[in-house]
Design a protein around this motif. Structure first.
Motif, PDB file in Angstrom:
ATOM      1  N   ASP A 301       0.850  -1.188   0.000  1.00 41.63           N
ATOM      2  CA  ASP A 301       0.000   0.000   0.000  1.00 41.63           C
ATOM      3  C   ASP A 301       0.891   1.244   0.000  1.00 41.63           C
ATOM      4  OD1 ASP A 301      -1.745   2.082   0.501  1.00 41.63           O
ATOM      5  OD2 ASP A 301      -2.888   0.990   2.013  1.00 41.63           O
ATOM      6  N   PRO A 302       0.747   2.124  -0.997  1.00 42.63           N
ATOM      7  CA  PRO A 302       1.570   3.343  -1.011  1.00 42.63           C
ATOM      8  C   PRO A 302       1.485   4.153   0.272  1.00 42.63           C
ATOM      9  CG  PRO A 302       0.443   3.072  -3.109  1.00 42.63           C
ATOM     10  CD  PRO A 302      -0.118   2.022  -2.186  1.00 42.63           C
ATOM     11  N   GLU A 303       0.382   4.014   1.013  1.00 40.54           N
ATOM     12  CA  GLU A 303       0.252   4.741   2.275  1.00 40.54           C
ATOM     13  C   GLU A 303       1.305   4.311   3.291  1.00 40.54           C
ATOM     14  OE1 GLU A 303      -1.682   7.350   3.368  1.00 40.54           O
ATOM     15  OE2 GLU A 303      -1.988   7.526   1.218  1.00 40.54           O
ATOM     16  N   ASP A 304       1.888   3.145   3.070  1.00 42.98           N
ATOM     17  CA  ASP A 304       2.882   2.616   4.012  1.00 42.98           C
ATOM     18  C   ASP A 304       4.315   2.950   3.605  1.00 42.98           C
ATOM     19  OD1 ASP A 304       0.836   1.443   5.489  1.00 42.98           O
ATOM     20  OD2 ASP A 304       0.895  -0.401   4.298  1.00 42.98           O
ATOM     21  N   ILE A 305       4.490   3.761   2.566  1.00 47.93           N
ATOM     22  CA  ILE A 305       5.838   4.060   2.095  1.00 47.93           C
ATOM     23  C   ILE A 305       6.646   4.765   3.180  1.00 47.93           C
ATOM     24  CG2 ILE A 305       5.255   6.308   1.093  1.00 47.93           C
ATOM     25  CD1 ILE A 305       7.212   5.688  -1.177  1.00 47.93           C
ATOM     26  N   GLN A 306       7.908   4.394   3.290  1.00 46.30           N
ATOM     27  CA  GLN A 306       8.834   5.015   4.231  1.00 46.30           C
ATOM     28  C   GLN A 306       9.961   5.678   3.457  1.00 46.30           C
ATOM     29  OE1 GLN A 306       8.209   1.629   7.735  1.00 46.30           O
ATOM     30  NE2 GLN A 306      10.233   1.968   6.879  1.00 46.30           N
ATOM     31  N   ILE A 307      10.702   6.555   4.142  1.00 48.65           N
ATOM     32  CA  ILE A 307      11.834   7.207   3.495  1.00 48.65           C
ATOM     33  C   ILE A 307      13.064   6.324   3.515  1.00 48.65           C
ATOM     34  CG2 ILE A 307      10.992   9.500   4.079  1.00 48.65           C
ATOM     35  CD1 ILE A 307      13.312   9.483   6.235  1.00 48.65           C
ATOM     36  N   GLU A 314      13.502  -4.182   5.573  1.00 50.17           N
ATOM     37  CA  GLU A 314      12.840  -4.149   6.874  1.00 50.17           C
ATOM     38  C   GLU A 314      12.276  -2.754   7.160  1.00 50.17           C
ATOM     39  OE1 GLU A 314      16.289  -7.123   7.155  1.00 50.17           O
ATOM     40  OE2 GLU A 314      15.954  -5.097   6.366  1.00 50.17           O
ATOM     41  N   ARG A 315      11.146  -2.726   7.845  1.00 50.17           N
ATOM     42  CA  ARG A 315      10.456  -1.462   8.092  1.00 50.17           C
ATOM     43  C   ARG A 315      10.625  -0.943   9.516  1.00 50.17           C
ATOM     44  NH1 ARG A 315       6.254   0.024   4.534  1.00 50.17           N
ATOM     45  NH2 ARG A 315       6.258  -1.207   2.631  1.00 50.17           N
ATOM     46  N   ASP A 316      10.844  -1.834  10.462  1.00 45.14           N
ATOM     47  CA  ASP A 316      10.910  -1.421  11.867  1.00 45.14           C
ATOM     48  C   ASP A 316      12.349  -1.061  12.232  1.00 45.14           C
ATOM     49  OD1 ASP A 316       8.186  -1.881  12.254  1.00 45.14           O
ATOM     50  OD2 ASP A 316       8.527  -4.009  12.667  1.00 45.14           O
ATOM     51  N   LEU A 317      12.606   0.240  12.357  1.00 42.40           N
ATOM     52  CA  LEU A 317      13.955   0.731  12.664  1.00 42.40           C
ATOM     53  C   LEU A 317      13.878   1.699  13.848  1.00 42.40           C
ATOM     54  CD1 LEU A 317      15.003   1.557   8.972  1.00 42.40           C
ATOM     55  CD2 LEU A 317      15.287  -0.619  10.173  1.00 42.40           C
ATOM     56  N   PRO A 318      13.347   1.259  14.974  1.00 42.83           N
ATOM     57  CA  PRO A 318      13.144   2.190  16.097  1.00 42.83           C
ATOM     58  C   PRO A 318      14.459   2.762  16.606  1.00 42.83           C
ATOM     59  CG  PRO A 318      12.917  -0.090  16.825  1.00 42.83           C
ATOM     60  CD  PRO A 318      12.993  -0.123  15.324  1.00 42.83           C
ATOM     61  N   GLU A 319      14.413   4.018  16.977  1.00 46.32           N
ATOM     62  CA  GLU A 319      15.610   4.696  17.475  1.00 46.32           C
ATOM     63  C   GLU A 319      15.729   4.526  18.981  1.00 46.32           C
ATOM     64  OE1 GLU A 319      16.785   9.300  17.912  1.00 46.32           O
ATOM     65  OE2 GLU A 319      16.607   8.636  15.818  1.00 46.32           O
ATOM     66  N   LYS A 320      16.929   4.184  19.449  1.00 48.18           N
ATOM     67  CA  LYS A 320      17.191   4.109  20.884  1.00 48.18           C
ATOM     68  C   LYS A 320      18.597   4.607  21.160  1.00 48.18           C
ATOM     69  CE  LYS A 320      18.094   0.104  22.763  1.00 48.18           C
ATOM     70  NZ  LYS A 320      18.041  -1.304  23.232  1.00 48.18           N
ATOM     71  N   GLU A 321      18.824   4.995  22.398  1.00 49.26           N
ATOM     72  CA  GLU A 321      20.127   5.507  22.797  1.00 49.26           C
ATOM     73  C   GLU A 321      20.862   4.455  23.618  1.00 49.26           C
ATOM     74  OE1 GLU A 321      19.589   9.213  24.800  1.00 49.26           O
ATOM     75  OE2 GLU A 321      18.580  10.158  23.080  1.00 49.26           O
ATOM     76  N   LEU A 322      22.176   4.327  23.359  1.00 51.69           N
ATOM     77  CA  LEU A 322      23.024   3.381  24.081  1.00 51.69           C
ATOM     78  C   LEU A 322      23.793   4.144  25.153  1.00 51.69           C
ATOM     79  CD1 LEU A 322      24.385   1.211  21.103  1.00 51.69           C
ATOM     80  CD2 LEU A 322      22.338   0.851  22.517  1.00 51.69           C
ATOM     81  N   GLY A 323      23.269   4.138  26.344  1.00 43.55           N
ATOM     82  CA  GLY A 323      23.844   4.938  27.423  1.00 43.55           C
ATOM     83  C   GLY A 323      25.197   4.463  27.898  1.00 43.55           C
ATOM     84  N   HIS A 324      25.553   3.195  27.617  1.00 40.14           N
ATOM     85  CA  HIS A 324      26.841   2.682  28.101  1.00 40.14           C
ATOM     86  C   HIS A 324      28.012   3.124  27.228  1.00 40.14           C
ATOM     87  CE1 HIS A 324      25.783  -0.288  24.992  1.00 40.14           C
ATOM     88  NE2 HIS A 324      27.073  -0.541  24.905  1.00 40.14           N
ATOM     89  N   LEU A 325      27.724   3.684  26.053  1.00 38.67           N
ATOM     90  CA  LEU A 325      28.792   4.146  25.165  1.00 38.67           C
ATOM     91  C   LEU A 325      28.979   5.653  25.309  1.00 38.67           C
ATOM     92  CD1 LEU A 325      28.149   2.133  21.859  1.00 38.67           C
ATOM     93  CD2 LEU A 325      30.164   1.974  23.339  1.00 38.67           C
ATOM     94  N   GLY A 337      19.207   2.713  15.260  1.00 39.00           N
ATOM     95  CA  GLY A 337      17.887   2.981  14.708  1.00 39.00           C
ATOM     96  C   GLY A 337      17.788   4.443  14.334  1.00 39.00           C
ATOM     97  N   ASN A 338      16.702   4.827  13.682  1.00 34.12           N
ATOM     98  CA  ASN A 338      16.579   6.213  13.231  1.00 34.12           C
ATOM     99  C   ASN A 338      15.107   6.627  13.227  1.00 34.12           C
ATOM    100  OD1 ASN A 338      16.687   8.685  11.656  1.00 34.12           O
ATOM    101  ND2 ASN A 338      18.757   8.054  11.092  1.00 34.12           N
ATOM    102  N   ALA A 339      14.788   7.574  14.103  1.00 33.73           N
ATOM    103  CA  ALA A 339      13.398   8.008  14.256  1.00 33.73           C
ATOM    104  C   ALA A 339      12.850   8.668  12.998  1.00 33.73           C
ATOM    105  CB  ALA A 339      13.281   8.971  15.440  1.00 33.73           C
ATOM    106  N   ALA A 340      13.734   9.106  12.099  1.00 32.31           N
ATOM    107  CA  ALA A 340      13.261   9.734  10.863  1.00 32.31           C
ATOM    108  C   ALA A 340      12.505   8.749   9.981  1.00 32.31           C
ATOM    109  CB  ALA A 340      14.445  10.322  10.088  1.00 32.31           C
ATOM    110  N   VAL A 341      12.592   7.456  10.304  1.00 24.81           N
ATOM    111  CA  VAL A 341      11.894   6.444   9.507  1.00 24.81           C
ATOM    112  C   VAL A 341      10.391   6.705   9.472  1.00 24.81           C
ATOM    113  CG1 VAL A 341      11.541   4.822  11.422  1.00 24.81           C
ATOM    114  CG2 VAL A 341      11.744   3.956   9.079  1.00 24.81           C
ATOM    115  N   SER A 342       9.861   7.352  10.493  1.00 24.14           N
ATOM    116  CA  SER A 342       8.416   7.599  10.559  1.00 24.14           C
ATOM    117  C   SER A 342       8.015   8.958   9.995  1.00 24.14           C
ATOM    118  CB  SER A 342       7.934   7.497  12.016  1.00 24.14           C
ATOM    119  OG  SER A 342       8.579   8.468  12.827  1.00 24.14           O
ATOM    120  N   GLN A 343       8.973   9.723   9.517  1.00 20.74           N
ATOM    121  CA  GLN A 343       8.660  11.058   8.987  1.00 20.74           C
ATOM    122  C   GLN A 343       8.009  10.971   7.608  1.00 20.74           C
ATOM    123  OE1 GLN A 343      12.121  13.567   8.774  1.00 20.74           O
ATOM    124  NE2 GLN A 343      12.064  14.081  10.945  1.00 20.74           N
ATOM    125  N   TYR A 344       7.175  11.958   7.318  1.00 24.88           N
ATOM    126  CA  TYR A 344       6.699  12.162   5.953  1.00 24.88           C
ATOM    127  C   TYR A 344       7.636  13.166   5.295  1.00 24.88           C
ATOM    128  CZ  TYR A 344       3.988  13.904   2.011  1.00 24.88           C
ATOM    129  OH  TYR A 344       3.598  14.284   0.750  1.00 24.88           O
TER     130      TYR A 344
END
Length: 603
Positions: A301-307, A314-325, A337-344
């Motif tokens: 579905d074109p509505e599901d297009i990601q950047i 793969e579509r699920d690229l959630p952004e998280k921070e690694l506090g130990h580094l 991960g990269n939160a921009a994955v959900s941007q229009y």
């Protein structure tokens, strides 16, 4: 502490890309893929987060030469000591299914003592593996294991355990070779058989030399173009065809700052631009493979297009921070991960459509799937005709009408019109013409400031943006159009630094929702070279191009940004976007026809 970014060399097996410092330390390695968790993470912390050091032990040792063998990613580093000379050859075998790094020490003259230190630290340096010594096929090996992953190190002089690391010393005489292979494999499988290093080295040299030999390139920047195309190939997964933006995460755009992003994913924009460059320089089969990756990634579905997508789509690229580094030289946070994955981002479909139109111009044939999907994408653009977006630069502020995004929407419909009119494909020609004209009228009314004689970053604004240099690249207007020249003049006044490099935009305006501060983005300056060349400002083009190419390290690699005053690279490395822009700029300097889209008759 990690080395300066420009001190690193990239290796590749078309699946992952380790970075090796000038001092012989593998400070970054993700196995088996670019986006796997690192086992060597010293790049984003210290040696405690994993590395593999192999270098002469004498304090007077110096590197006297470092280069890639011809058109390859086989790295040779020659060290000189008071007792002799030694050469270390680093490479990754290109055999399908094998995920290993080989380091060969060769005595050139005299005798040289070597020091080796191995710290395998899975999960971005957060896990201490179980390491044991075993024997396979009559040879010793170190076996490390953590959960589903295992790693084996083979070699004649294996390091010994020392307080949660393995270290050792050995001596190499002239004419002697000492080989080591570090290999990843699933921990539930048997240890893979030993590698024939001589054959693997020959195969790697042959593969890269043959691939580079197909490159069409000429002119004074031909060498830089060839290496840039090789980098793009090195960042491409051999099986899926996905190209990552960079093999690293969180190398800072602003030293000590928070502009640290994970670039180990596949942006549609980068894939589309890579397709264009490959077409121009003789890699039609690679261009088709990238097209197929694009189509698979966005299928549905074109509505599901990601950047952006994962390497296999793969579509699920959630952004998280690694506090130990602690981050590269204390630049926090480290992100995966990269939160921009959900941007229009409204420009992305246009980038894809422009690339696929150029593929058609080069003789590429559409099939029932490829054109139907593009048709659906144009429906998606129409449905979101009035939506604001976050722009090319993935702003983390509020959504706006970015002029560049609106122009790329125009370009999407323009390519649809061309597909029907020039290539005989089926589609609502008059309707797409109408939408294209509506966008042109809107852009000229709201995205162009007549008092300033310049296009603007956003509708109704006064700021400029280097992304506006893309307007003539997609045929919205001519490079020499007075409105474009006025925009270039403002870019030079507002965004050109004292060192002659172009910023993306002024971060102090707060448009991106982040704290101000970043260094010049190299791709933007390469776009300016292209603009200069296409308008016959040859002296300006040559001066800027020479400066930019001069920022490459001795291996021809470029990062995302360059800090001129500090004389060092910044941002993720090596950066596909920088190398893509270099190729475009060199093509403009060489007068190469990039199958460019002519200015439409509605201009």
């Amino acid at each position: 502490m990690a080395a300066p970014i420009e001190d690193y060399a990239l290796l590749s097996n078309l699946s992952t890309g380790p970075l090796i410092s000038r001092r012989g330390s593998v400070d970054w390695l993700c196995l088996p893929r670019f986006d796997s968790a690192s086992i060597f993470g010293a790049l984003l912390g210290s040696e405690e987060h994993g590395r593999w050091l192999l270098a002469p032990s004498q304090p007077d040792a110096v590197v006297v030469d470092r280069h890639y063998l011809a058109s390859t990613f086989v790295l040779e580093t020659t060290w000189q000591t008071s007792s002799g000379q030694v050469r270390i050859t680093d490479f990754m075998p290109v055999e399908e299914g094998r995920s290993s790094l080989v380091r060969r020490v060769t005595g050139v003259s005299g005798t040289v003592g070597l020091h080796q230190e191995l710290r395998i630290r899975p999960r971005y340096g957060s896990v201490l593996p179980w390491v044991s010594r075993s024997r396979e096929s009559g040879a010793d090996l170190l076996l490390a294991m953590a959960g589903p992953d295992a790693w084996s190190l083979r070699g004649r002089h294996l390091p010994q355990p020392h307080h949660h690391l393995h270290a050792g010393e050995f001596v190499v005489a002239a004419g002697e070779n000492v080989d080591f292979e570090l290999e990843w494999f699933p921990s539930y499988r048997q240890v893979p058989p030993a590698l024939d290093v001589d054959t693997a080295l020959d195969n790697a040299v042959h593969y890269w030399t043959r691939w580079g030999g197909h490159c069409r390139q000429d002119g004074p920047y031909g060498g830089a173009v060839k290496r840039s195309l090789l980098v793009l190939r090195a960042l491409t997964h051999y099986e899926t065809g996905g190209i990552v933006a960079a093999p690293t995460t969180s190398l800072p755009e602003d030293f000590g700052g928070s502009r640290n992003w994970d670039y180990r994913y596949c942006w549609l924009r980068d894939a589309a631009l890579t397709l264009e460059s490959m077409l121009t320089h003789g890699y039609e089969s690679e261009a088709l493979k990238w097209r197929n990756w694009l189509l698979r990634a966005i299928a549905g579905d074109p509505e599901d297009i990601q950047i952006m997508y994962g390497i296999a789509g793969e579509r699920d690229l959630p952004e998280k921070e690694l506090g130990h580094l602690p981050g590269y030289q204390d630049a926090r946070p480290v992100r995966i991960g990269n939160a921009a994955v959900s941007q229009y981002q409204a420009d992305v479909v246009g980038e894809v459509m422009v690339a696929l139109e150029r593929l058609r111009l080069a003789g590429g044939k559409e099939d029932h799937f490829s054109w139907a999907l593009q048709y659906a994408l144009l429906g998606f653009v129409e449905k979101h005709f009035d939506d604001k977006d976050f722009g090319l630069w993935e702003m983390r502020g509020r959504a706006q009408y970015f002029t560049h995004s609106r122009v790329m929407m125009w370009a999407a419909f323009d390519c649809g019109v061309r597909a029907v009119r020039d290539h005989g494909l089926q589609g609502p020609l008059e309707h797409w013409k109408e939408l294209r004209e509506r966008l042109r009228t809107e852009i000229m009314e709201q995205g162009f400031n007549r008092e300033l004689n310049s296009f603007t970053q956003t509708y109704g604004g006064t700021e400029v943006d280097a992304a506006l240099l893309a307007l003539p690249q997609v045929g919205f207007l001519a490079y020499a159009d007075e409105r474009m020249l006025g925009t270039v003049s403002r870019l030079e006044k507002e965004l050109l630094t004292d060192d002659g490099l172009l910023l993306r935009y002024r971060t102090e305006t707060g448009v991106d929702g982040l704290k101000p501060g970043e260094h010049p983005f190299l791709a933007c300056s390469f776009w300016l070279v292209e603009q200069y060349a296409r308008t016959e400002r040859w002296t300006d083009a040559r001066i800027l191009m020479d400066k930019l190419v001069g920022f490459s390290n001795e291996l021809g690699l470029l990062s995302e940004e360059y800090a001129v005053k500090e004389e060092r690279m910044a941002g993720n490395f090596p950066q596909a976007f920088s190398h893509l822009a270099l190729v475009r700029a060199a093509d403009a300097m060489h007068g190469v026809d990039r199958l460019s889209l002519a200015v439409t008759e509605t201009a």
